[in-house]
Scaffold this motif. Structure first.
Motif, mmCIF file in Angstrom:
data_model
loop_
_atom_site.group_PDB
_atom_site.id
_atom_site.type_symbol
_atom_site.label_atom_id
_atom_site.label_comp_id
_atom_site.label_asym_id
_atom_site.label_seq_id
_atom_site.Cartn_x
_atom_site.Cartn_y
_atom_site.Cartn_z
ATOM 1 N N TYR A 1 0.508 -1.423 -0.246
ATOM 2 C CA TYR A 1 0.249 -0.018 -0.395
ATOM 3 C C TYR A 1 0.759 0.998 -0.026
ATOM 4 N N LEU A 2 1.531 1.234 0.787
ATOM 5 C CA LEU A 2 2.512 2.179 0.921
ATOM 6 C C LEU A 2 3.411 2.582 -0.097
ATOM 7 N N THR A 3 3.879 1.895 -1.265
ATOM 8 C CA THR A 3 4.106 1.438 -2.445
ATOM 9 C C THR A 3 3.787 1.966 -3.894
ATOM 10 N N ASP A 4 1.746 2.074 -3.626
ATOM 11 C CA ASP A 4 0.956 2.213 -4.288
ATOM 12 C C ASP A 4 1.477 1.065 -5.048
ATOM 13 N N GLN A 5 1.163 0.276 -4.948
ATOM 14 C CA GLN A 5 1.294 -1.268 -5.176
ATOM 15 C C GLN A 5 -0.065 -2.101 -5.296
ATOM 16 N N LYS A 6 -1.239 -1.257 -4.076
ATOM 17 C CA LYS A 6 -1.983 -2.021 -3.657
ATOM 18 C C LYS A 6 -2.644 -0.882 -2.823
ATOM 19 N N SER A 7 -4.377 -0.735 -3.493
ATOM 20 C CA SER A 7 -5.377 0.195 -2.974
ATOM 21 C C SER A 7 -5.369 -0.109 -0.917
ATOM 22 N N LEU A 8 -6.483 1.738 -1.212
ATOM 23 C CA LEU A 8 -6.404 1.629 0.132
ATOM 24 C C LEU A 8 -7.098 0.638 0.602
ATOM 25 N N VAL A 9 -8.701 0.129 -0.070
ATOM 26 C CA VAL A 9 -9.363 -0.404 0.437
ATOM 27 C C VAL A 9 -8.869 -1.934 0.085
ATOM 28 N N MET A 10 -7.968 -2.476 -0.571
ATOM 29 C CA MET A 10 -7.677 -3.960 -0.602
ATOM 30 C C MET A 10 -6.985 -4.243 0.672
ATOM 31 N N VAL A 11 -5.928 -3.008 1.147
ATOM 32 C CA VAL A 11 -5.681 -3.273 2.024
ATOM 33 C C VAL A 11 -5.794 -3.091 3.375
ATOM 34 N N SER A 12 -7.054 -2.108 3.792
ATOM 35 C CA SER A 12 -7.783 -2.416 4.963
ATOM 36 C C SER A 12 -8.599 -3.446 5.312
ATOM 37 N N ASN A 13 -9.216 -3.536 3.656
ATOM 38 C CA ASN A 13 -9.999 -5.351 3.786
ATOM 39 C C ASN A 13 -9.312 -6.400 4.164
ATOM 40 N N TYR A 14 -7.606 -5.882 3.868
ATOM 41 C CA TYR A 14 -7.031 -7.637 4.038
ATOM 42 C C TYR A 14 -6.687 -7.505 5.219
ATOM 43 N N LEU A 15 -6.037 -5.707 6.187
ATOM 44 C CA LEU A 15 -5.993 -6.420 8.203
ATOM 45 C C LEU A 15 -6.746 -6.046 8.487
ATOM 46 N N GLU A 16 -8.003 -6.113 8.012
ATOM 47 C CA GLU A 16 -9.436 -6.582 9.048
ATOM 48 C C GLU A 16 -9.756 -7.468 8.933
ATOM 49 N N GLN A 17 -9.503 -8.541 7.570
ATOM 50 C CA GLN A 17 -10.054 -9.501 7.916
ATOM 51 C C GLN A 17 -9.261 -10.447 8.367
ATOM 52 N N ASN A 18 -7.481 -10.457 8.237
ATOM 53 C CA ASN A 18 -6.326 -11.328 8.635
ATOM 54 C C ASN A 18 -5.832 -10.910 9.965
ATOM 55 N N VAL A 19 -6.070 -9.743 10.746
ATOM 56 C CA VAL A 19 -4.769 -9.265 11.448
ATOM 57 C C VAL A 19 -5.601 -9.651 13.001
ATOM 58 N N ASP A 20 -5.675 -10.393 13.786
ATOM 59 C CA ASP A 20 -6.005 -10.023 15.059
ATOM 60 C C ASP A 20 -5.313 -9.407 16.536
ATOM 61 N N SER A 21 -5.827 -9.400 17.710
ATOM 62 C CA SER A 21 -5.380 -8.506 18.591
ATOM 63 C C SER A 21 -4.004 -8.890 19.146
ATOM 64 N N GLN A 22 -3.585 -10.096 18.631
ATOM 65 C CA GLN A 22 -2.258 -10.445 19.271
ATOM 66 C C GLN A 22 -1.067 -10.446 17.786
ATOM 67 N N GLN A 23 -1.380 -10.317 17.183
ATOM 68 C CA GLN A 23 -1.095 -9.550 15.000
ATOM 69 C C GLN A 23 -0.620 -8.475 15.487
ATOM 70 N N TRP A 24 -2.112 -7.508 15.576
ATOM 71 C CA TRP A 24 -1.702 -6.521 16.026
ATOM 72 C C TRP A 24 -0.565 -5.884 17.253
ATOM 73 N N GLN A 25 -0.174 -6.394 18.548
ATOM 74 C CA GLN A 25 0.398 -6.018 18.904
ATOM 75 C C GLN A 25 2.102 -6.979 18.612
ATOM 76 N N LEU A 26 1.801 -7.400 18.069
ATOM 77 C CA LEU A 26 3.859 -8.468 17.459
ATOM 78 C C LEU A 26 4.170 -7.031 16.375
ATOM 79 N N LEU A 27 2.807 -6.133 15.577
ATOM 80 C CA LEU A 27 2.960 -5.270 14.472
ATOM 81 C C LEU A 27 3.843 -4.139 15.628
ATOM 82 N N GLN A 28 2.950 -4.037 16.244
ATOM 83 C CA GLN A 28 3.343 -2.738 17.178
ATOM 84 C C GLN A 28 5.047 -2.539 17.506
ATOM 85 N N ALA A 29 5.296 -3.865 17.950
ATOM 86 C CA ALA A 29 6.675 -4.771 18.948
ATOM 87 C C ALA A 29 7.487 -4.666 17.481
ATOM 88 N N ILE A 30 7.550 -4.746 16.489
ATOM 89 C CA ILE A 30 8.299 -4.919 15.139
ATOM 90 C C ILE A 30 8.591 -3.486 15.100
#
Ligand SMILES: [Zn+2]
Length: 319
Positions: free
Chosen positions: A222-251
């Motif tokens: 998304y950040l490098t303009d290869q995917k749209s806002l809608v596609m990526v926000s849809n992906y994140l909403e469907q696939n990232v759970d609470s623990q994984q958000w935390q891990l992303l933050q940790a990274i």
């Protein structure tokens, strides 16, 4: 055999015993996933053995009963529905008053001791005021500050840690234990969950590193303009759970720390996203902003519509 990173703490305990300083109450504390239960089991096994050297002999009658899982001189208290109530603590009094059956000591373990309610904690204080001779009460907790100060001050504290000097040993242990996971992934997970080897083991078995890697790829696309806002926000909403958000933050936070070096940085989670962030003006401010936005997303995960909006606004603000 105790986990290798716990050996220094066990040695410390043995030294205390050798010096004739066996406490009557102790708190075993450390991060979730460090191995508190294994440590308390090791200590319990030694105290119940009739001929410890100091490891339990495994052959005496008491060791054999312990191995069967039903030792009358051992009592375990656990939280029920996330709570330890006063009745459970009161039952300890009767247990300690009775004479030992076959072991030289009577031992009780309170798991997740921070789950005691106030009445239970007060009942425990009474037990601690008159500790029965030859007995040991072990409290396990990963939230030490949730215990009453009056309880903490009456117990010897054994803190379990796993610092950067032990990472090589930990990595080796994890690689032996989870042979089907690439060592690179184990190092990545350890980098963002330092000091929690058992949590890393569980995450590695769930293939967590690959999942997080996919999430980072989507974000970067998304950040490098290869995917749209809608596609990526849809992906994140469907696939990232609470623990994984935390891990992303940790990274993200790990990448800020990586800039300043230090022992913790022997392990890394490299990703092209890191270079992208560094190429922005004020990358650290941007990372902290992302982490704040992730916090807001995590708080609202139970509200799907709101989560979706928050993810979209995070993506808009970051770009
Ligand atoms: Zn024995």
């Amino acid at each position: 055999m105790i986990y290798p990173w716990l050996q220094p703490a066990l040695d410390h305990w043995h030294k205390q015993l050798a010096d004739g300083r066996q406490p009557q109450a102790m708190i075993i504390h450390g991060l979730e996933g460090i191995g508190k239960t294994i440590m308390s089991q090791a200590i319990v096994a030694e105290l119940l053995c009739r001929k410890p050297q100091p490891e339990p002999c495994g052959a005496c009658q008491s060791c054999r009963i312990f191995a069967s899982g039903q030792h009358p001189d051992l009592m375990s208290v656990e939280a029920e529905k996330n709570l330890i109530k006063v009745a459970a603590i009161r039952s300890l009094v009767g247990f300690f008053t009775a004479t030992a059956h076959s072991a030289p000591h009577k031992v009780a373990v309170i798991k997740q001791a921070d789950k005691m309610n106030l009445a239970a904690a007060n009942a425990l204080l009474k037990v601690l005021e008159e500790p029965p001779a030859g007995s040991l009460l072990i409290l396990e907790t990963d939230r030490m500050h949730h215990l009453l100060p009056t309880i903490r001050s009456r117990c010897v504290q054994l803190r379990l840690t796993c610092d950067a000097s032990q990472y090589d040993v930990v990595k080796q242990w994890l690689q032996q234990r989870i042979s089907n996971v690439p060592s690179q992934q184990i190092a990545q997970l350890l980098a963002i969950s330092p000091g929690r080897p058992l949590l890393v083991a569980a995450m590695a078995q769930e293939d967590m590193a690959s999942q997080i890697e996919s999430h980072l790829n989507e974000l970067l696309a998304y950040l490098t303009d290869q995917k749209s806002l809608v596609m990526v926000s849809n992906y994140l909403e469907q696939n990232v759970d609470s623990q994984q958000w935390q891990l992303l933050q940790a990274i993200f936070l790990h990448w800020i720390k990586a800039k300043y070096g230090g022992d913790d940085m022997k392990l890394a989670w490299p990703h092209a996203m890191q270079q992208w962030l560094q190429s922005q003006s004020k990358p650290e401010d941007l990372i902290l902003k992302i982490c704040q936005l992730i916090n807001t997303i995590m708080v609202n995960l139970n509200n799907q519509t709101k989560t979706r909006l928050l993810i979209e606004s995070m993506l808009v603000e970051v770009k």
